[in-house]
Motif scaffolding. Sequence first.
Motif, mmCIF file in Angstrom:
data_model
loop_
_atom_site.group_PDB
_atom_site.id
_atom_site.type_symbol
_atom_site.label_atom_id
_atom_site.label_comp_id
_atom_site.label_asym_id
_atom_site.label_seq_id
_atom_site.Cartn_x
_atom_site.Cartn_y
_atom_site.Cartn_z
ATOM 1 N N LYS A 10 0.967 -1.267 -0.064
ATOM 2 C CA LYS A 10 0.092 0.075 -0.056
ATOM 3 C C LYS A 10 0.980 1.268 0.058
ATOM 4 O O LYS A 10 1.887 1.168 0.734
ATOM 5 N N ASN A 11 0.517 2.263 -0.589
ATOM 6 C CA ASN A 11 1.178 3.759 -0.614
ATOM 7 C C ASN A 11 -0.136 4.518 -0.458
ATOM 8 O O ASN A 11 -1.129 4.287 -0.404
ATOM 9 N N LYS A 12 0.480 5.764 -0.740
ATOM 10 C CA LYS A 12 -0.873 6.914 -0.338
ATOM 11 C C LYS A 12 -1.841 6.936 -1.217
ATOM 12 O O LYS A 12 -2.586 7.617 -1.206
ATOM 13 N N ASN A 13 -1.320 6.559 -2.577
ATOM 14 C CA ASN A 13 -2.476 6.339 -3.615
ATOM 15 C C ASN A 13 -3.224 5.131 -3.543
ATOM 16 O O ASN A 13 -4.279 4.724 -4.450
ATOM 17 N N ALA A 16 -0.217 -0.683 -4.523
ATOM 18 C CA ALA A 16 1.148 -0.566 -5.271
ATOM 19 C C ALA A 16 1.609 -2.128 -5.611
ATOM 20 O O ALA A 16 1.390 -3.077 -4.848
ATOM 21 N N ASN A 18 4.946 -4.325 -6.908
ATOM 22 C CA ASN A 18 6.632 -4.264 -7.427
ATOM 23 C C ASN A 18 6.364 -5.386 -8.520
ATOM 24 O O ASN A 18 6.401 -6.626 -8.083
#
Length: 73
Positions: A10-13, A16, A18
């Motif tokens: 998870k990221n701010k958007n 995610a 990889n």
Amino acid sequence: MQWKNRGLGKNKNGLALNSNVFAKYILKRVHLVQLMNGQFFAYCFTEGVYLGLDERVLKAICRDILLEAEPDI
């Protein structure tokens, strides 16, 4: 743990992926070979042979493996 193994995070958007970690995980799960012409084959353990895969089927396999970790992706 299923997320991390598949390269999900998870990221701010939101989510995610990889792609390198995911590709490595796929190759642990599915025994793939690719010919010089780009055609893919996967080993079928029940029949003991490699079977041809088109791109659509390979994408569906990858999607199903992602959905094992998070059904609502």
